[in-house]
Motif scaffolding. Structure first.
Motif, PDB file in Angstrom:
ATOM      1  N   UNK A  61      10.630  10.748  19.487  1.00 38.07           N
ATOM      2  CA  UNK A  61      11.343  11.644  20.411  1.00 38.07           C
ATOM      3  C   UNK A  61      10.420  12.107  21.544  1.00 38.07           C
ATOM      4  N   UNK A  62       9.178  12.391  21.196  1.00 38.83           N
ATOM      5  CA  UNK A  62       8.212  12.764  22.235  1.00 38.83           C
ATOM      6  C   UNK A  62       7.894  11.557  23.102  1.00 38.83           C
ATOM      7  N   UNK A  63       7.808  10.382  22.509  1.00 39.55           N
ATOM      8  CA  UNK A  63       7.565   9.165  23.293  1.00 39.55           C
ATOM      9  C   UNK A  63       8.695   8.941  24.296  1.00 39.55           C
ATOM     10  N   UNK A  64       9.936   9.197  23.863  1.00 39.75           N
ATOM     11  CA  UNK A  64      11.072   9.044  24.777  1.00 39.75           C
ATOM     12  C   UNK A  64      11.004  10.065  25.903  1.00 39.75           C
ATOM     13  N   UNK A  65      10.558  11.280  25.599  1.00 37.97           N
ATOM     14  CA  UNK A  65      10.371  12.289  26.640  1.00 37.97           C
ATOM     15  C   UNK A  65       9.331  11.826  27.639  1.00 37.97           C
ATOM     16  N   UNK A  66       8.241  11.258  27.143  1.00 42.65           N
ATOM     17  CA  UNK A  66       7.188  10.760  28.028  1.00 42.65           C
ATOM     18  C   UNK A  66       7.706   9.631  28.912  1.00 42.65           C
ATOM     19  N   UNK A  67       8.530   8.756  28.340  1.00 41.47           N
ATOM     20  CA  UNK A  67       9.065   7.635  29.108  1.00 41.47           C
ATOM     21  C   UNK A  67       9.997   8.105  30.214  1.00 41.47           C
ATOM     22  N   UNK A  68      10.690   9.222  29.973  1.00 45.78           N
ATOM     23  CA  UNK A  68      11.619   9.750  30.969  1.00 45.78           C
ATOM     24  C   UNK A  68      10.932  10.642  31.988  1.00 45.78           C
ATOM     25  N   UNK A  69       9.716  11.069  31.686  1.00 42.76           N
ATOM     26  CA  UNK A  69       9.009  11.990  32.565  1.00 42.76           C
ATOM     27  C   UNK A  69       7.648  11.460  32.964  1.00 42.76           C
ATOM     28  N   UNK A  70       6.650  12.320  32.858  1.00 43.16           N
ATOM     29  CA  UNK A  70       5.289  11.961  33.240  1.00 43.16           C
ATOM     30  C   UNK A  70       4.341  12.394  32.138  1.00 43.16           C
TER      31      UNK A  70
END
Length: 515
Positions: free
Chosen positions: A33-42
């Motif tokens: 879930x954190x990886x997906x957040x990183x992929x969507x952001x910076x």
């Protein structure tokens, strides 16, 4: 640039190392879930805490001030009431910042009457935050919930983090080390789950009013024990081995401060029934402790997944700016250490992910960033002015995919102050006065220089020695390098004196600003 009034979700997960995310290529840790957040952001790959432990680091995070300016340099050192912070500034834009967790902010005693209970604890709430749920070390709100569910709660504090009896779980293996057994509470009754639920409940009644929520998890902070099924999620044989010198004696020989530190860190600070020094743990014990730490990361990740899913289901996600970070790292047995003391990378290299729905996302950024940058960034993205006191800089350009400015920092600096009024276990053996108990770790691309107020310095060549095992400071061949690093540190220190009023000048015509 005109910006709509967005929701703000500021998340801190206590004691999270910067190299322990799936998104940065960790070989074992799973944080989808954190990886997906990183992929969507910076994702900022070289982000650093400006201090340890928790109190001083959070002071820098929430005020944008370097610790040598805010001077709340230990847990319990008061934070001067004259400084503003992210919550007070957000209120100027109509937000009501709400805290779920803690900020570990020690109040200015000059503003309190003698005998005020707030003088008895370092776990105060930063001015400007409305308390949704306050969780201190006593964990009373969560423990009260456990008690209502029928758990036998031994009392306030960390005593609840007892391992489950072996008979309750036939998979338990005594050879796995002292942190393998699961907690006596279930994953759905853990503090991480409970706090996530409280935040979701609060947001369920938010309506259309934009929110500012600071969600501050204890985990993966010790005690190192995870509930089922997380406790068995990682195989200790698969986790990376700790980075350390060939022997404990060789580690101690690196520096007098490190020797005293290694002789002071005790197991009971990290798990129940610990007995003796952290250095007494076997490598097998350390591997299991690492596996348990990774399990706590995955537990936080799963609960963030629940929170993010709720925001999406409620139609709030696309108007929510998310900042995910921590206060400091964790040594995890590196250099025979546990915790976040000292000067090594494991204590100060931390995660930072920023996701702004109005930005395309900047991918992964490799320049140096610091905790003091978070407050200016959030204010900048909200279209609010950045106070003169702030030492950090906005990272907004990186969120929009821009390259680093030509004058971007080429080093980061972290402070550790080891004076202690109650337990001077480091200060006393070194024979130092209180004002001599400070180190500053200056980290450049290649060189890392550690300056002590009253002890010898250290110098590491991070290209040849990325694990900081060989101190070059006493080698005459490296004296010019050490001198140049010390001069750059001094110049940085002079440039970043506390500057709230420094660039204002009174005279004919009133107040002028120095360019």
């Amino acid at each position: 640039m005109n910006r709509r009034k967005r929701n703000i979700l500021l998340i801190t997960a206590d004691q999270w190392r910067g190299d322990t995310l799936g998104a940065v290529g960790h070989p074992v840790v799973r944080t989808p879930h954190i990886d997906a957040l990183a992929a969507a952001g910076t994702l900022f790959r070289r982000h650093y805490a400006n201090a340890a432990p928790c109190g001083p680091s959070r002071a820098s995070l929430l005020t944008g001030l370097y610790p040598h300016n805010h001077r709340s340099i230990r847990n319990g050192t008061p934070l001067d009431a004259r400084f503003t912070n992210i919550a007070l500034e957000a209120r100027k834009a109509g937000y009501d910042p709400v805290l779920f967790g803690y900020t570990d902010s020690s109040p200015d005693p000059r503003a309190l009457p003698p005998g005020d209970p707030r003088l008895e604890s370092y776990e105060g709430v930063l001015p400007g935050f409305t308390v949704g749920v306050r969780l201190g070390e006593d964990s009373k709100p969560w423990l009260a919930d456990l008690k209502a569910k029928g758990y036998a709660v031994p009392g306030p504090g960390h005593a609840i983090y007892q391992p489950a009896p072996a008979g309750l779980d036939p998979s338990l293996d005594s050879s796995r080390g002292p942190t393998f057994a699961p907690a006596i509470f279930t994953a759905q009754d853990s503090e991480t789950w409970w706090l996530t639920d409280r935040a979701i409940q609060h947001l369920s009644m938010q309506g259309e009013e934009p929110f500012f929520l600071h969600l501050s998890y204890l985990r993966p902070h010790p005690p190192f024990i995870a509930p089922e099924p997380y406790h068995a999620l990682y195989d200790p044989d698969a986790v990376p081995a700790p980075v350390r010198a060939g022997s404990l004696a060789a580690e101690k020989a690196q520096h007098p401060f490190l020797k005293i530190l290694l002789e002071a860190v005790r197991q009971e600070s990290f798990f129940q029934h610990g007995d003796g020094l952290a250095t007494d743990l076997t490598e097998r014990d350390i591997r299991q402790l690492r596996a348990t730490y990774y399990a706590l990361l995955s537990e936080v990740d799963a609960n963030l997944g629940r929170l993010f899913a709720f925001l999406k289901a409620q139609g709030l996600w696309e108007n929510t700016l998310v900042a995910l970070t921590t206060d400091h790292g964790e040594q995890l047995g590196d250099h025979h250490l546990l915790g976040k003391q000292g000067y090594f990378e494991g204590s100060y290299h931390i995660p930072l992910i920023l996701r702004d729905p109005d930005a395309a996302g900047g991918g992964q950024v490799d320049v140096f960033t610091e905790s003091v940058d978070v407050m200016p960034t959030l204010l900048d993205r909200l279209g609010l002015p950045i106070p003169d006191q702030c030492d950090g800089r906005s990272l907004g350009g990186f969120l929009d995919g821009e390259a680093a400015p030509a004058d971007w920092r080429r080093a980061v600096c972290s402070l550790f102050d080891f004076r202690d009024a109650h337990e001077p276990v480091l200060q006393r053996p070194l024979g130092l006065k209180a004002d001599q108990c400070t180190l500053m770790a200056w980290r450049e691309e290649r060189w890392k220089y550690v300056h002590f107020t009253a002890l010898p310095p250290l110098l590491f060549d991070l290209e040849a020695d990325p694990h900081e095992l060989r101190n070059l400071a006493a080698d005459p061949a490296y004296a010019p390098v050490a001198l140049a690093c010390a001069q750059r540190l001094l110049s940085w220190r002079m440039e970043h004196e506390e500057g709230t009023l420094a660039n204002l000048q009174l005279g004919p015509g009133g107040v002028a600003r120095v360019g």
